[in-house]
Design a protein around this motif. Structure first.
Motif, PDB file in Angstrom:
ATOM      1  N   ASP A   1      -0.042  10.548   3.033  1.00  0.00           N
ATOM      2  CA  ASP A   1       0.448  11.806   4.333  1.00  0.00           C
ATOM      3  C   ASP A   1      -0.753  12.025   5.631  1.00  0.00           C
ATOM      4  O   ASP A   1      -1.707  11.651   5.826  1.00  0.00           O
ATOM      5  CB  ASP A   1       1.006  12.852   3.967  1.00  0.00           C
ATOM      6  CG  ASP A   1      -0.085  14.425   3.833  1.00  0.00           C
ATOM      7  OD1 ASP A   1      -0.310  14.049   4.617  1.00  0.00           O
ATOM      8  OD2 ASP A   1       0.537  15.221   3.162  1.00  0.00           O
ATOM      9  N   PRO A   2       0.387  12.000   6.702  1.00  0.00           N
ATOM     10  CA  PRO A   2      -0.755  12.313   7.247  1.00  0.00           C
ATOM     11  C   PRO A   2      -2.040  13.638   7.639  1.00  0.00           C
ATOM     12  O   PRO A   2      -3.082  13.373   7.879  1.00  0.00           O
ATOM     13  CB  PRO A   2      -0.324  13.069   8.545  1.00  0.00           C
ATOM     14  CG  PRO A   2       1.025  12.100   8.552  1.00  0.00           C
ATOM     15  CD  PRO A   2       1.222  12.460   7.218  1.00  0.00           C
ATOM     16  N   LYS A   3      -1.682  14.149   6.867  1.00  0.00           N
ATOM     17  CA  LYS A   3      -3.249  15.300   6.380  1.00  0.00           C
ATOM     18  C   LYS A   3      -4.243  14.591   5.550  1.00  0.00           C
ATOM     19  O   LYS A   3      -5.306  14.879   5.746  1.00  0.00           O
ATOM     20  CB  LYS A   3      -2.571  16.594   5.689  1.00  0.00           C
ATOM     21  CG  LYS A   3      -1.982  17.362   6.934  1.00  0.00           C
ATOM     22  CD  LYS A   3      -3.405  18.490   7.262  1.00  0.00           C
ATOM     23  CE  LYS A   3      -2.454  19.196   8.189  1.00  0.00           C
ATOM     24  NZ  LYS A   3      -3.499  19.634   9.558  1.00  0.00           N
ATOM     25  N   MET A   4      -3.299  13.622   4.515  1.00  0.00           N
ATOM     26  CA  MET A   4      -4.686  13.205   3.691  1.00  0.00           C
ATOM     27  C   MET A   4      -5.518  12.405   4.720  1.00  0.00           C
ATOM     28  O   MET A   4      -6.626  11.905   4.321  1.00  0.00           O
ATOM     29  CB  MET A   4      -4.175  12.347   2.631  1.00  0.00           C
ATOM     30  CG  MET A   4      -4.764  11.717   1.488  1.00  0.00           C
ATOM     31  SD  MET A   4      -4.222  11.457  -0.307  1.00  0.00           S
ATOM     32  CE  MET A   4      -3.814  12.728  -0.892  1.00  0.00           C
TER      33      MET A   4
ATOM     34  N   ARG B   1      -7.971  16.175  -5.702  1.00  0.00           N
ATOM     35  CA  ARG B   1      -7.977  17.647  -5.857  1.00  0.00           C
ATOM     36  C   ARG B   1      -8.943  18.538  -5.929  1.00  0.00           C
ATOM     37  O   ARG B   1      -9.303  18.751  -5.381  1.00  0.00           O
ATOM     38  CB  ARG B   1      -6.820  18.489  -6.129  1.00  0.00           C
ATOM     39  CG  ARG B   1      -5.226  18.167  -5.191  1.00  0.00           C
ATOM     40  CD  ARG B   1      -3.782  18.937  -6.238  1.00  0.00           C
ATOM     41  NE  ARG B   1      -2.851  18.138  -5.285  1.00  0.00           N
ATOM     42  CZ  ARG B   1      -2.375  17.577  -5.747  1.00  0.00           C
ATOM     43  NH1 ARG B   1      -3.014  16.520  -6.737  1.00  0.00           N
ATOM     44  NH2 ARG B   1      -0.699  17.374  -5.200  1.00  0.00           N
ATOM     45  N   HIS B   2      -9.482  18.513  -7.150  1.00  0.00           N
ATOM     46  CA  HIS B   2     -10.350  18.952  -7.869  1.00  0.00           C
ATOM     47  C   HIS B   2     -12.001  18.203  -6.813  1.00  0.00           C
ATOM     48  O   HIS B   2     -12.419  18.987  -6.818  1.00  0.00           O
ATOM     49  CB  HIS B   2     -11.055  18.215  -9.111  1.00  0.00           C
ATOM     50  CG  HIS B   2     -10.013  18.184 -10.269  1.00  0.00           C
ATOM     51  ND1 HIS B   2      -9.210  19.523 -10.255  1.00  0.00           N
ATOM     52  CD2 HIS B   2      -8.988  17.590 -10.586  1.00  0.00           C
ATOM     53  CE1 HIS B   2      -7.710  19.754 -11.183  1.00  0.00           C
ATOM     54  NE2 HIS B   2      -7.979  18.405 -11.252  1.00  0.00           N
ATOM     55  N   VAL B   3     -12.082  17.038  -6.601  1.00  0.00           N
ATOM     56  CA  VAL B   3     -13.246  16.518  -6.446  1.00  0.00           C
ATOM     57  C   VAL B   3     -12.538  17.047  -4.703  1.00  0.00           C
ATOM     58  O   VAL B   3     -14.136  17.209  -4.023  1.00  0.00           O
ATOM     59  CB  VAL B   3     -13.046  14.717  -6.058  1.00  0.00           C
ATOM     60  CG1 VAL B   3     -14.522  14.341  -5.460  1.00  0.00           C
ATOM     61  CG2 VAL B   3     -12.702  14.499  -7.273  1.00  0.00           C
ATOM     62  N   CYS B   4     -12.007  16.636  -3.488  1.00  0.00           N
ATOM     63  CA  CYS B   4     -11.514  18.179  -2.521  1.00  0.00           C
ATOM     64  C   CYS B   4     -12.512  19.508  -2.532  1.00  0.00           C
ATOM     65  O   CYS B   4     -13.043  19.822  -1.320  1.00  0.00           O
ATOM     66  CB  CYS B   4     -10.266  17.561  -1.946  1.00  0.00           C
ATOM     67  SG  CYS B   4     -10.320  15.704  -1.557  1.00  0.00           S
TER      68      CYS B   4
ATOM     69  N   ILE C   1      -7.621   5.504  -3.329  1.00  0.00           N
ATOM     70  CA  ILE C   1      -6.353   4.929  -4.158  1.00  0.00           C
ATOM     71  C   ILE C   1      -5.490   5.971  -5.388  1.00  0.00           C
ATOM     72  O   ILE C   1      -4.679   4.944  -6.236  1.00  0.00           O
ATOM     73  CB  ILE C   1      -8.303   4.895  -5.841  1.00  0.00           C
ATOM     74  CG1 ILE C   1      -8.964   5.931  -6.467  1.00  0.00           C
ATOM     75  CG2 ILE C   1      -9.410   3.779  -5.129  1.00  0.00           C
ATOM     76  CD1 ILE C   1      -9.602   5.571  -7.542  1.00  0.00           C
ATOM     77  N   GLY C   2      -5.590   7.280  -4.106  1.00  0.00           N
ATOM     78  CA  GLY C   2      -4.401   8.039  -4.960  1.00  0.00           C
ATOM     79  C   GLY C   2      -4.356   8.178  -6.252  1.00  0.00           C
ATOM     80  O   GLY C   2      -3.442   9.101  -6.780  1.00  0.00           O
TER      81      GLY C   2
ATOM     82  N   MET D   1       1.329  -1.267  -0.024  1.00  0.00           N
ATOM     83  CA  MET D   1       0.196  -0.041  -0.079  1.00  0.00           C
ATOM     84  C   MET D   1       0.717   1.537  -0.112  1.00  0.00           C
ATOM     85  O   MET D   1       1.989   1.022   0.716  1.00  0.00           O
ATOM     86  CB  MET D   1      -1.188   0.217   1.241  1.00  0.00           C
ATOM     87  CG  MET D   1      -1.889   1.106   1.347  1.00  0.00           C
ATOM     88  SD  MET D   1      -2.913   1.113   2.333  1.00  0.00           S
ATOM     89  CE  MET D   1      -3.542   2.930   3.068  1.00  0.00           C
ATOM     90  N   HIS D   2       1.018   2.397  -0.711  1.00  0.00           N
ATOM     91  CA  HIS D   2       1.379   3.136  -1.002  1.00  0.00           C
ATOM     92  C   HIS D   2       1.445   4.099   0.414  1.00  0.00           C
ATOM     93  O   HIS D   2       0.176   3.781   1.584  1.00  0.00           O
ATOM     94  CB  HIS D   2       0.228   4.234  -1.678  1.00  0.00           C
ATOM     95  CG  HIS D   2      -0.289   4.714  -1.806  1.00  0.00           C
ATOM     96  ND1 HIS D   2      -1.384   4.620  -1.819  1.00  0.00           N
ATOM     97  CD2 HIS D   2      -1.334   5.925  -1.799  1.00  0.00           C
ATOM     98  CE1 HIS D   2      -2.622   5.345  -1.358  1.00  0.00           C
ATOM     99  NE2 HIS D   2      -2.493   5.875  -1.473  1.00  0.00           N
ATOM    100  N   HIS D   3       2.300   4.702   0.336  1.00  0.00           N
ATOM    101  CA  HIS D   3       2.333   6.020   2.538  1.00  0.00           C
ATOM    102  C   HIS D   3       1.249   7.025   1.470  1.00  0.00           C
ATOM    103  O   HIS D   3       0.784   7.969   0.737  1.00  0.00           O
ATOM    104  CB  HIS D   3       3.418   6.563   1.898  1.00  0.00           C
ATOM    105  CG  HIS D   3       3.692   7.202   3.071  1.00  0.00           C
ATOM    106  ND1 HIS D   3       3.616   7.334   4.355  1.00  0.00           N
ATOM    107  CD2 HIS D   3       3.107   8.996   2.770  1.00  0.00           C
ATOM    108  CE1 HIS D   3       3.422   8.032   5.568  1.00  0.00           C
ATOM    109  NE2 HIS D   3       3.836   9.151   4.906  1.00  0.00           N
TER     110      HIS D   3
END
Length: 110
Positions: A5-8, A68-71, A62-63, A1-3
């Motif tokens: 980031d804590p904010k994400m 960004r657009h959806v958020c 899913i990475g 699994m990809h890392h």
């Protein structure tokens, strides 16, 4: 699994919490309370909010850089939903979840 980031990770959790809060509030509290709680515009907004939160979490999980657009859209809808739930009243949990999600999604969209 990809890392992730804590904010994400925090944003994913806020999105899923908001998804749950909007869906359960709409399906239990709003349907049972009736009146203003089941006005079509309000009810549709709550359903839209739940779905965009679920989708935002999915995109981050899913990475894909498209998160960004959806958020960005999620932050807008959550802010609108928070304001509408506050206007109607009796939905503090939903208001709080929407505000938290909007804030973390704004950061993800930046």
């Amino acid at each position: 699994m990809h890392h992730v980031d804590p904010k994400m990770q925090e944003c994913i959790e806020n999105c899923l919490a908001c998804y749950r809060a909007c869906l359960s509030t709409a399906m239990s509290h709003c349907l049972e309370a009736g009146g203003k709680h089941t006005e079509p515009d309000h009810f549709r907004l709550m359903m839209a909010c739940a779905e965009i939160c679920r989708t935002s979490a999915h995109f981050m999980l899913i990475g894909t850089p498209h998160h960004r657009h959806v958020c960005g859209e999620c932050a807008e809808i959550c802010s609108e939903c928070a304001a509408d739930c506050e206007r109607i009243g009796g939905m503090a949990e939903c208001v709080d979840a929407c505000q938290r999600c909007a804030e973390s999604c704004r950061q993800m969209a930046a």
